[in-house]
Design a protein around this motif. Structure first.
Motif, PDB file in Angstrom:
ATOM      1  N   GLY A 130       0.846  -1.383   0.017  1.00 28.36           N
ATOM      2  CA  GLY A 130       0.022  -0.178  -0.053  1.00 28.36           C
ATOM      3  C   GLY A 130       0.729   1.484   0.082  1.00 28.36           C
ATOM      4  O   GLY A 130       0.440   2.432  -0.408  1.00 28.36           O
ATOM      5  N   ARG A 131       2.017   1.334   0.746  1.00 25.16           N
ATOM      6  CA  ARG A 131       2.647   2.588   0.891  1.00 25.16           C
ATOM      7  C   ARG A 131       4.246   2.508   0.499  1.00 25.16           C
ATOM      8  O   ARG A 131       5.004   3.281   0.688  1.00 25.16           O
ATOM      9  N   GLY A 132       4.602   1.269   0.040  1.00 23.39           N
ATOM     10  CA  GLY A 132       5.969   1.166  -0.514  1.00 23.39           C
ATOM     11  C   GLY A 132       6.828   0.499   0.581  1.00 23.39           C
ATOM     12  O   GLY A 132       6.672   0.191   1.644  1.00 23.39           O
ATOM     13  N   ARG A 133       8.260   0.218   0.156  1.00 22.80           N
ATOM     14  CA  ARG A 133       9.344  -0.239   0.795  1.00 22.80           C
ATOM     15  C   ARG A 133       9.636   0.123   2.290  1.00 22.80           C
ATOM     16  O   ARG A 133       9.698  -0.363   3.040  1.00 22.80           O
ATOM     17  N   LYS A 134       9.651   1.550   2.274  1.00 23.33           N
ATOM     18  CA  LYS A 134      10.140   2.271   3.422  1.00 23.33           C
ATOM     19  C   LYS A 134       8.958   2.057   4.594  1.00 23.33           C
ATOM     20  O   LYS A 134       9.198   1.841   5.766  1.00 23.33           O
ATOM     21  N   ALA A 135       7.527   2.041   4.289  1.00 24.82           N
ATOM     22  CA  ALA A 135       6.802   1.739   4.941  1.00 24.82           C
ATOM     23  C   ALA A 135       6.834   0.273   5.488  1.00 24.82           C
ATOM     24  O   ALA A 135       6.501  -0.091   6.850  1.00 24.82           O
ATOM     25  N   GLY A 136       7.199  -0.527   4.704  1.00 27.60           N
ATOM     26  CA  GLY A 136       7.170  -1.998   5.101  1.00 27.60           C
ATOM     27  C   GLY A 136       8.476  -2.078   6.308  1.00 27.60           C
ATOM     28  O   GLY A 136       8.129  -2.918   6.987  1.00 27.60           O
ATOM     29  N   LEU A 137       9.550  -1.697   5.951  1.00 21.20           N
ATOM     30  CA  LEU A 137      10.585  -1.780   6.625  1.00 21.20           C
ATOM     31  C   LEU A 137      10.226  -0.980   7.904  1.00 21.20           C
ATOM     32  O   LEU A 137      10.780  -1.593   8.931  1.00 21.20           O
ATOM     33  N   ALA A 138       9.561   0.254   7.916  1.00 20.38           N
ATOM     34  CA  ALA A 138       9.128   0.727   9.517  1.00 20.38           C
ATOM     35  C   ALA A 138       8.327  -0.133  10.316  1.00 20.38           C
ATOM     36  O   ALA A 138       8.257  -0.482  11.559  1.00 20.38           O
ATOM     37  N   SER A 139       7.369  -1.027   9.451  1.00 24.54           N
ATOM     38  CA  SER A 139       6.487  -2.012   9.975  1.00 24.54           C
ATOM     39  C   SER A 139       7.469  -3.182  10.450  1.00 24.54           C
ATOM     40  O   SER A 139       7.073  -3.598  11.765  1.00 24.54           O
ATOM     41  N   VAL A 198       9.019  -8.102   2.862  1.00 15.98           N
ATOM     42  CA  VAL A 198       8.979  -6.567   2.501  1.00 15.98           C
ATOM     43  C   VAL A 198       9.602  -6.568   0.996  1.00 15.98           C
ATOM     44  O   VAL A 198       9.083  -5.983   0.299  1.00 15.98           O
ATOM     45  N   LEU A 199      10.816  -6.906   0.825  1.00 12.89           N
ATOM     46  CA  LEU A 199      11.447  -6.970  -0.337  1.00 12.89           C
ATOM     47  C   LEU A 199      10.558  -7.778  -1.476  1.00 12.89           C
ATOM     48  O   LEU A 199      10.671  -7.165  -2.737  1.00 12.89           O
ATOM     49  N   THR A 200      10.142  -8.768  -1.171  1.00 11.90           N
ATOM     50  CA  THR A 200       9.343  -9.581  -2.254  1.00 11.90           C
ATOM     51  C   THR A 200       8.103  -8.774  -2.521  1.00 11.90           C
ATOM     52  O   THR A 200       7.728  -8.552  -3.596  1.00 11.90           O
ATOM     53  N   ALA A 201       7.372  -8.289  -1.572  1.00 13.07           N
ATOM     54  CA  ALA A 201       6.203  -7.304  -1.798  1.00 13.07           C
ATOM     55  C   ALA A 201       6.439  -6.410  -2.592  1.00 13.07           C
ATOM     56  O   ALA A 201       5.969  -5.784  -3.516  1.00 13.07           O
ATOM     57  N   ALA A 202       7.799  -5.648  -2.225  1.00 12.31           N
ATOM     58  CA  ALA A 202       8.067  -4.403  -3.171  1.00 12.31           C
ATOM     59  C   ALA A 202       8.364  -4.572  -4.376  1.00 12.31           C
ATOM     60  O   ALA A 202       8.249  -3.769  -5.322  1.00 12.31           O
ATOM     61  N   ALA A 203       8.915  -5.887  -4.629  1.00  9.34           N
ATOM     62  CA  ALA A 203       9.307  -6.181  -6.050  1.00  9.34           C
ATOM     63  C   ALA A 203       8.075  -6.369  -7.107  1.00  9.34           C
ATOM     64  O   ALA A 203       8.372  -5.889  -8.154  1.00  9.34           O
ATOM     65  N   VAL A 204       7.040  -6.570  -6.508  1.00 12.35           N
ATOM     66  CA  VAL A 204       5.882  -6.769  -7.343  1.00 12.35           C
ATOM     67  C   VAL A 204       5.186  -5.287  -7.454  1.00 12.35           C
ATOM     68  O   VAL A 204       4.042  -5.270  -8.445  1.00 12.35           O
ATOM     69  N   LEU A 205       5.465  -4.368  -6.982  1.00  9.58           N
ATOM     70  CA  LEU A 205       4.956  -2.926  -6.965  1.00  9.58           C
ATOM     71  C   LEU A 205       4.769  -2.437  -8.417  1.00  9.58           C
ATOM     72  O   LEU A 205       3.824  -2.103  -9.046  1.00  9.58           O
ATOM     73  N   PRO A 206       5.784  -2.411  -9.199  1.00 13.29           N
ATOM     74  CA  PRO A 206       5.867  -2.026 -10.747  1.00 13.29           C
ATOM     75  C   PRO A 206       4.794  -2.506 -11.284  1.00 13.29           C
ATOM     76  O   PRO A 206       4.282  -1.821 -12.371  1.00 13.29           O
ATOM     77  N   ARG A 207       4.616  -4.085 -11.294  1.00  9.96           N
ATOM     78  CA  ARG A 207       3.422  -4.521 -12.213  1.00  9.96           C
ATOM     79  C   ARG A 207       2.052  -3.921 -11.852  1.00  9.96           C
ATOM     80  O   ARG A 207       1.269  -3.992 -12.697  1.00  9.96           O
ATOM     81  N   LEU A 208       1.775  -3.651 -10.538  1.00 13.96           N
ATOM     82  CA  LEU A 208       0.635  -3.040 -10.119  1.00 13.96           C
ATOM     83  C   LEU A 208       0.275  -1.600 -10.195  1.00 13.96           C
ATOM     84  O   LEU A 208      -0.684  -1.077 -10.200  1.00 13.96           O
TER      85      LEU A 208
END
Length: 219
Positions: free
Chosen positions: A38-47, A175-185
């Motif tokens: 929903g909000r990108g890699r930085k958000a995921g790493l903060a989580s 996080v890295l796996t989820a961030a990798a699919v962002l460009p496709r979405l």
């Protein structure tokens, strides 16, 4: 001076069990992945950082006897369990009621709103801390790897810290796996809308499941 670390065979078994628990999807993993999508890699790493601190809070609680209290008191377990379930349901409702104009405008995944990083850290911390099953894991599992001749508090905290590191490494991979699919979405209105509803449904479902499962303490 007696070492607070177990012998290597026991330590290897502990690391393996910790990894299995860490990679198993649960409320914390769902939170981390959905925040990343929903909000990108930085958000995921903060989580991830928030979840790690919450997990260590459970380890510290186990070290001072909090987990033992859960084991003998169904009331204490239930209070924390239902508090965690309520928080998960709250996160689901909040996601469900998120402004729909983002989806209608085709907002790209990874750019939803301007939610502060500190807020995502806090939410991850609460999701992890209010999971009594983590404290019960520490209480039931850590003693099998502890040396009676060494300081039990130091051993509990050290093994708990190791578990937190293993879990954090696993969460970073999510996080890295989820961030990798962002460009496709990116640019997909349907993906944004579906992601919002799936996020809400996942949190609410997890909250309900948490509330109705695992309520009875061991005899």
């Amino acid at each position: 001076m007696t070492s607070v670390l177990p012998a290597w065979p026991l330590l290897a078994a502990f690391l393996t069990a910790s990894l299995v628990l860490a990679v198993t999807p649960g409320p914390a993993v769902v939170y981390i992945v959905t925040q990343t999508l929903g909000r990108g890699r930085k958000a995921g790493l903060a989580s991830v950082a928030g979840v790690a601190l919450g997990n260590f809070g459970n380890a510290a609680g186990a070290a001072i006897g909090l987990a033992a209290l859960f084991a003998v008191s169904s009331l204490a377990f239930s209070v924390v369990k239902y508090a965690g379930a309520a928080y998960l349901i709250y996160l689901g409702i909040r996601a469900w009621r998120a402004p729909q104009d983002m989806a209608q405008a085709g907002a790209a995944p990874g750019r939803q709103g301007a939610k502060p990083i500190g807020t995502m850290f806090r939410d991850g911390f609460v999701v992890a801390l209010l999971n009594p099953k983590t404290a019960l894991f520490f209480a039931a599992f850590l003693p099998q790897f502890m040396n009676p001749a060494a300081d039990p508090m130091a051993q509990s905290l050290l093994l708990g810290a190791i578990f937190v590191l293993v879990a954090a490494a696993s969460d970073v991979c999510y996080v890295l796996t989820a961030a990798a699919v962002l460009p496709r979405l990116a640019g997909s209105r349907k993906a944004v809308a579906a992601g919002r509803y799936l996020t809400a449904g996942a949190f609410i479902g997890l909250g309900v499941f948490t509330a109705i499962s695992g309520g009875r303490r061991a005899a």
